[in-house]
Design an enzyme around this catalytic site. Structure first.
Site, mmCIF file in Angstrom:
data_model
loop_
_atom_site.group_PDB
_atom_site.id
_atom_site.type_symbol
_atom_site.label_atom_id
_atom_site.label_comp_id
_atom_site.label_asym_id
_atom_site.label_seq_id
_atom_site.Cartn_x
_atom_site.Cartn_y
_atom_site.Cartn_z
ATOM 1 N N ASP A 11 0.917 -1.089 -0.111
ATOM 2 C CA ASP A 11 0.173 -0.042 0.017
ATOM 3 C C ASP A 11 1.009 1.171 0.037
ATOM 4 O O ASP A 11 1.927 1.525 0.791
ATOM 5 C CB ASP A 11 -1.006 0.033 1.026
ATOM 6 C CG ASP A 11 -1.950 1.152 1.134
ATOM 7 O OD1 ASP A 11 -3.054 0.785 0.710
ATOM 8 O OD2 ASP A 11 -1.511 2.223 1.708
ATOM 9 N N ILE A 12 0.479 2.085 -1.142
ATOM 10 C CA ILE A 12 1.367 3.368 -0.989
ATOM 11 C C ILE A 12 1.157 4.067 0.379
ATOM 12 O O ILE A 12 -0.142 4.551 0.812
ATOM 13 C CB ILE A 12 1.030 4.171 -2.165
ATOM 14 C CG1 ILE A 12 1.283 3.417 -3.411
ATOM 15 C CG2 ILE A 12 1.795 5.588 -2.176
ATOM 16 C CD1 ILE A 12 1.000 4.065 -4.900
ATOM 17 N N ASN A 24 -3.540 13.128 -2.807
ATOM 18 C CA ASN A 24 -4.543 13.595 -3.339
ATOM 19 C C ASN A 24 -5.287 14.683 -2.877
ATOM 20 O O ASN A 24 -5.673 15.848 -3.462
ATOM 21 C CB ASN A 24 -5.801 12.298 -3.446
ATOM 22 C CG ASN A 24 -5.369 11.488 -4.463
ATOM 23 O OD1 ASN A 24 -4.874 11.565 -5.597
ATOM 24 N ND2 ASN A 24 -5.947 10.180 -4.008
ATOM 25 N N ASP A 52 -2.939 10.081 -9.620
ATOM 26 C CA ASP A 52 -2.655 9.194 -10.845
ATOM 27 C C ASP A 52 -1.152 9.084 -11.549
ATOM 28 O O ASP A 52 -0.809 7.960 -11.791
ATOM 29 C CB ASP A 52 -3.718 9.807 -12.025
ATOM 30 C CG ASP A 52 -5.160 9.709 -11.812
ATOM 31 O OD1 ASP A 52 -5.457 8.943 -10.599
ATOM 32 O OD2 ASP A 52 -6.106 10.097 -12.559
ATOM 33 N N GLU A 55 -4.997 2.684 -3.958
ATOM 34 C CA GLU A 55 -3.409 2.497 -3.896
ATOM 35 C C GLU A 55 -2.946 1.401 -3.320
ATOM 36 O O GLU A 55 -1.680 1.153 -3.003
ATOM 37 C CB GLU A 55 -2.997 3.639 -2.939
ATOM 38 C CG GLU A 55 -3.311 3.624 -1.374
ATOM 39 C CD GLU A 55 -4.588 4.095 -0.983
ATOM 40 O OE1 GLU A 55 -4.703 4.501 0.208
ATOM 41 O OE2 GLU A 55 -5.621 4.023 -1.916
#
Length: 319
Positions: free
Chosen positions: A196-197, A204, A213, A239
């Site tokens: 997971d980022i 965002n 994106d 993500e």
């Protein structure tokens, strides 16, 4: 493992030659195209041909590039094109390269080989021909044909996440179910990494979804560049990604996760908002062949480890 498939990882695939020594015909849906491999076709030539599996629909093995001069299709584990169904004979038919195309030859099968609905013992194939082997139906196409391009586009849309370049969740689940069945049957190692980022929501919130994106796109590029040929990277949602490592036990999986964590975190991501420092957290689960476990079980266990990594401060590997 299914990452490569006509400009797709397959993974594998998605599919890689596993050197299988046994085969359980009761493994539903475990149809495996072994050799020739389902591969990316970045530079097609005029004499390349492919098979598109029309029925039963198969998102993992939907397209197969024919690379060898002889391809045997059948139910036997030694077949190049393995079709695990009792309607298919053990050595059902063979495709022989002839000039820029192929000839199909029946090998004395019980249910016969049909081309365009007509039973045949031997026939030269033309692009667009439909081949029936038992209950399986394929379309034979030259790799450069307009129809092949159409099938490539449809297949890619069905299996690949357009933003990250990784495979999609549907492809992941179908491939992983097959890998689990195969690993249990062969008593082989299998590891699943959920990643997971870190702090992606703040990317965002602070920079907008278009920058988000860009981060997803670069993240996919970096992860795919570090994948081995038989690894399967898929975007699980948002993500969150999943990396399937066949024939890989826990210690090797930990090393691979640490290496990828460094690849992501060592160099800032270049975006139109400027360089952004991005990190990633990993959770790892490993298959125990002696314990009944599904693909979904492996993902859940890896996801639980991922959340441990998040609670431990992120940018780390827990397994």
């Amino acid at each position: 493992m299914g990452n490569a498939m006509f400009d797709t990882p397959l993974l594998t695939s998605p599919e890689i030659d596993r050197n299988l020594s046994t085969c359980d015909p009761n493994d539903a849906g475990d149809t495996t195209m072994r050799q020739p491999h389902s591969v990316s076709v970045p530079n097609q030539t005029d004499n390349q041909c492919c098979l598109v599996q029309i029925y039963p629909a198969d998102v993992v093995n939907g397209m197969l590039l024919l690379e060898e001069d002889r391809v045997v299709a059948g139910r036997d584990i030694s077949a190049d094109l393995l079709l695990e169904d009792t309607s298919v004979s053990r050595q059902h038919a063979e495709l022989i390269r002839q000039g820029n195309g192929y000839v199909i030859r029946d090998l004395g099968s019980t249910n016969g080989t049909a081309v365009n609905g007509n039973r045949t013992m031997e026939q030269a194939l033309r692009s667009g021909d439909t081949i029936k082997l038992g209950s399986f139906i394929f379309k034979f196409l030259s790799a450069g044909s307009v129809e092949t391009k159409y099938h490539e586009t449809v297949y890619s849309a069905m299996t690949r996440d357009a933003l990250s370049g990784a495979m999609n969740k549907r492809y992941l689940l179908e491939s992983l179910r097959r890998e689990v069945a195969r690993a249990v049957r062969q008593q082989q190692a299998l590891s699943v990494l959920m990643l997971d980022i870190d702090h992606f929501k703040s990317v965002n919130d602070n920079h907008g979804h278009l920058i988000g994106d860009e981060v997803i796109r670069e993240f996919g590029t970096r992860m795919l560049s570090g994948c081995r040929e038989d690894d399967l990277l898929a975007r699980y949602g948002g993500e969150e990604f999943c990396l399937v490592l066949s024939l890989t036990a826990r210690e090797a999986a930990l090393q691979i996760a640490e290496r990828n964590r460094e690849v992501i975190g060592s160099t800032p991501f270049t975006t139109t908002a400027g360089p952004l420092s991005i990190t990633v957290s990993f959770g790892i689960s490993c298959l125990n062949p002696d314990t009944p476990e599904t693909a979904e079980d492996l993902i859940r266990r890896a996801d639980a480890k991922l959340y441990e990594a998040k609670r431990s401060g992120r940018n780390c590997v827990i397994g």
